[in-house]
Design an enzyme around this catalytic site. Structure first.
Site, short mmCIF file in Angstrom:
data_model
loop_
_atom_site.label_atom_id
_atom_site.label_comp_id
_atom_site.label_asym_id
_atom_site.label_seq_id
_atom_site.Cartn_x
_atom_site.Cartn_y
_atom_site.Cartn_z
N ASN A 1 0.88 -1.17 0.00
CA ASN A 1 0.00 0.00 0.00
C ASN A 1 0.92 1.22 0.00
O ASN A 1 1.59 1.50 0.99
CB ASN A 1 -0.92 0.00 1.24
CG ASN A 1 -1.82 1.22 1.27
OD1 ASN A 1 -1.44 2.32 0.88
ND2 ASN A 1 -3.05 1.03 1.73
N GLU B 1 -3.94 1.88 -2.89
CA GLU B 1 -4.00 3.32 -2.63
C GLU B 1 -3.06 4.09 -3.54
O GLU B 1 -2.27 4.92 -3.09
CB GLU B 1 -3.72 3.63 -1.15
CG GLU B 1 -4.93 3.39 -0.27
CD GLU B 1 -4.93 4.21 1.01
OE1 GLU B 1 -5.48 5.32 0.99
OE2 GLU B 1 -4.39 3.74 2.03
N ASP C 1 -3.93 -5.00 0.86
CA ASP C 1 -4.17 -4.39 2.16
C ASP C 1 -5.54 -4.86 2.60
O ASP C 1 -6.56 -4.38 2.11
CB ASP C 1 -4.12 -2.86 2.03
CG ASP C 1 -4.47 -2.17 3.33
OD1 ASP C 1 -4.79 -2.86 4.32
OD2 ASP C 1 -4.44 -0.92 3.36
N ASN D 1 -6.79 -4.65 5.61
CA ASN D 1 -7.32 -3.85 6.71
C ASN D 1 -7.91 -4.73 7.82
O ASN D 1 -8.92 -4.39 8.44
CB ASN D 1 -8.35 -2.82 6.21
CG ASN D 1 -7.70 -1.50 5.83
OD1 ASN D 1 -6.84 -0.99 6.55
ND2 ASN D 1 -8.08 -0.94 4.69
N ASP E 1 -1.52 -6.21 6.06
CA ASP E 1 -1.27 -6.47 4.64
C ASP E 1 -0.83 -7.94 4.52
O ASP E 1 0.05 -8.38 5.25
CB ASP E 1 -0.17 -5.55 4.11
CG ASP E 1 -0.55 -4.08 4.26
OD1 ASP E 1 -1.11 -3.52 3.31
OD2 ASP E 1 -0.29 -3.52 5.34
N ASP F 1 2.81 4.69 5.07
CA ASP F 1 2.62 4.16 6.43
C ASP F 1 2.60 2.63 6.43
O ASP F 1 2.62 2.02 7.49
CB ASP F 1 1.37 4.76 7.11
CG ASP F 1 0.15 4.84 6.21
OD1 ASP F 1 0.25 4.50 5.01
OD2 ASP F 1 -0.91 5.26 6.71
N HIS F 2 2.58 2.02 5.22
CA HIS F 2 2.64 0.56 5.10
C HIS F 2 4.02 0.13 4.57
O HIS F 2 4.61 0.84 3.74
CB HIS F 2 1.61 0.04 4.11
CG HIS F 2 0.19 0.27 4.51
ND1 HIS F 2 -0.64 -0.75 4.91
CD2 HIS F 2 -0.56 1.40 4.55
CE1 HIS F 2 -1.85 -0.26 5.18
NE2 HIS F 2 -1.83 1.04 4.96
#
Length: 267
Positions: free
Chosen positions: A9, A36, A151, A153, A222, A251-252
């Site tokens: 991501n 994303e 991802d 989530n 992930d 951030d991933h």
DNA sequence: ATGGCATGACAATCATGA
């Protein structure tokens, strides 16, 4: 030569292009699933990726979501059966792309975040995953070698959470989300990361706030799920934590699965 | 209890993320 599948991501492909190109240069994985991307299809950086040897398939939209699959030209042939969007589920959000390459069905998903348990977005998340599960139930029949990357989530278990007590019942960790994850496993998929011994506190996402990364306050959300035929070929799975340490990181962090040499089935 | 930080759209804040 081993064959590598990755998911990342990027939280804006435009911002992360320098990181992506540098990473592919040092770690030329064969198939890369991105989430994303946040770019419309007309502004996807096709040429920049072609310049470093990757062919791109993508399904994007303005501002939010957006998924892509990059194929390393030198290691994979032509892809077929491209699918953009979850079949049978009418969704304006660009969250799924799939294709078949080298006898491998690759499904790249950006699962809805869900925002908060019991919210409208939470209901959408569960409905979306339900539709994905139904579609995959057919897909795994047709494609014994299938990989679901993305991802999700969802932090599947407490060991995937830096502070299980704090996160108990919260979004990404709720019982219903974890049950939805197990329903995907029930299709015959296995979590590639858990095929191997891993360090404790292994995560793929850390909040930008509160110095969460340096404080090891993360979640493992992930994932790479493999059918048993692929799991047999999987020799390693790791999280590329180094990318989270760079300036202006996503951030991933990416997750990479290594498959042993692929032998094309006799036709 | 709230926001923190990052991104994009848009032009000062706001929606969204996880």
């Amino acid at each position: 030569m081993p064959f590598c599948l990755a998911t990342w991501n990027v939280n804006s492909l435009k911002v992360r292009m320098p990181h992506l190109l540098a990473w592919l240069n040092t770690r030329p994985v064969d198939i890369v699933c991105l989430q994303e991307t946040k770019v419309t299809d007309d502004s996807f950086p096709v040429q920049s990726l072609a310049d470093v040897g990757y062919r791109a398939h993508f399904a994007g939209q303005k501002t939010y979501n957006g998924v892509a699959i990059l194929l390393r030209e030198a290691s994979v042939g032509t892809s077929t059966e491209l699918v953009c969007g979850l079949p049978g589920y009418d969704d304006p959000q660009a969250r799924l792309i799939a294709l078949t390459v080298e006898g491998l069905r690759v499904v790249c998903g950006y699962f809805p975040n869900g925002q908060a348990v019991a919210s409208e977005k939470y209901a959408y998340k569960l409905a979306w995953i339900g539709a994905l599960t139904n579609w995959l139930r057919e897909q795994v029949q047709v494609h014994p070698q299938l990989a679901l990357l993305g991802d999700f989530n969802i932090a599947p278990e407490d060991r995937d959470v830096h502070d299980p007590a704090q996160w108990a019942g919260q979004i990404l960790c709720s019982d219903q989300e974890r049950a939805a994850f197990r329903a995907l496993l029930a299709l015959g998929l296995v979590d590639a990361f858990r095929l191997f011994e891993q360090a404790e506190r292994s995560f793929t996402w850390w909040d930008y706030r509160e110095f969460a990364f340096r404080r090891k306050m993360g979640l493992r959300i992930d994932h790479i799920l493999l059918t048993s035929a692929l799991a047999k070929r999987c020799t390693a799975c790791s999280i590329e934590v180094e990318l989270r340490k760079l300036e202006r990181p996503s951030d991933h962090a990416p997750v990479v699965a290594v498959l042993e040499e692929f032998t094309r089935p006799a036709t």
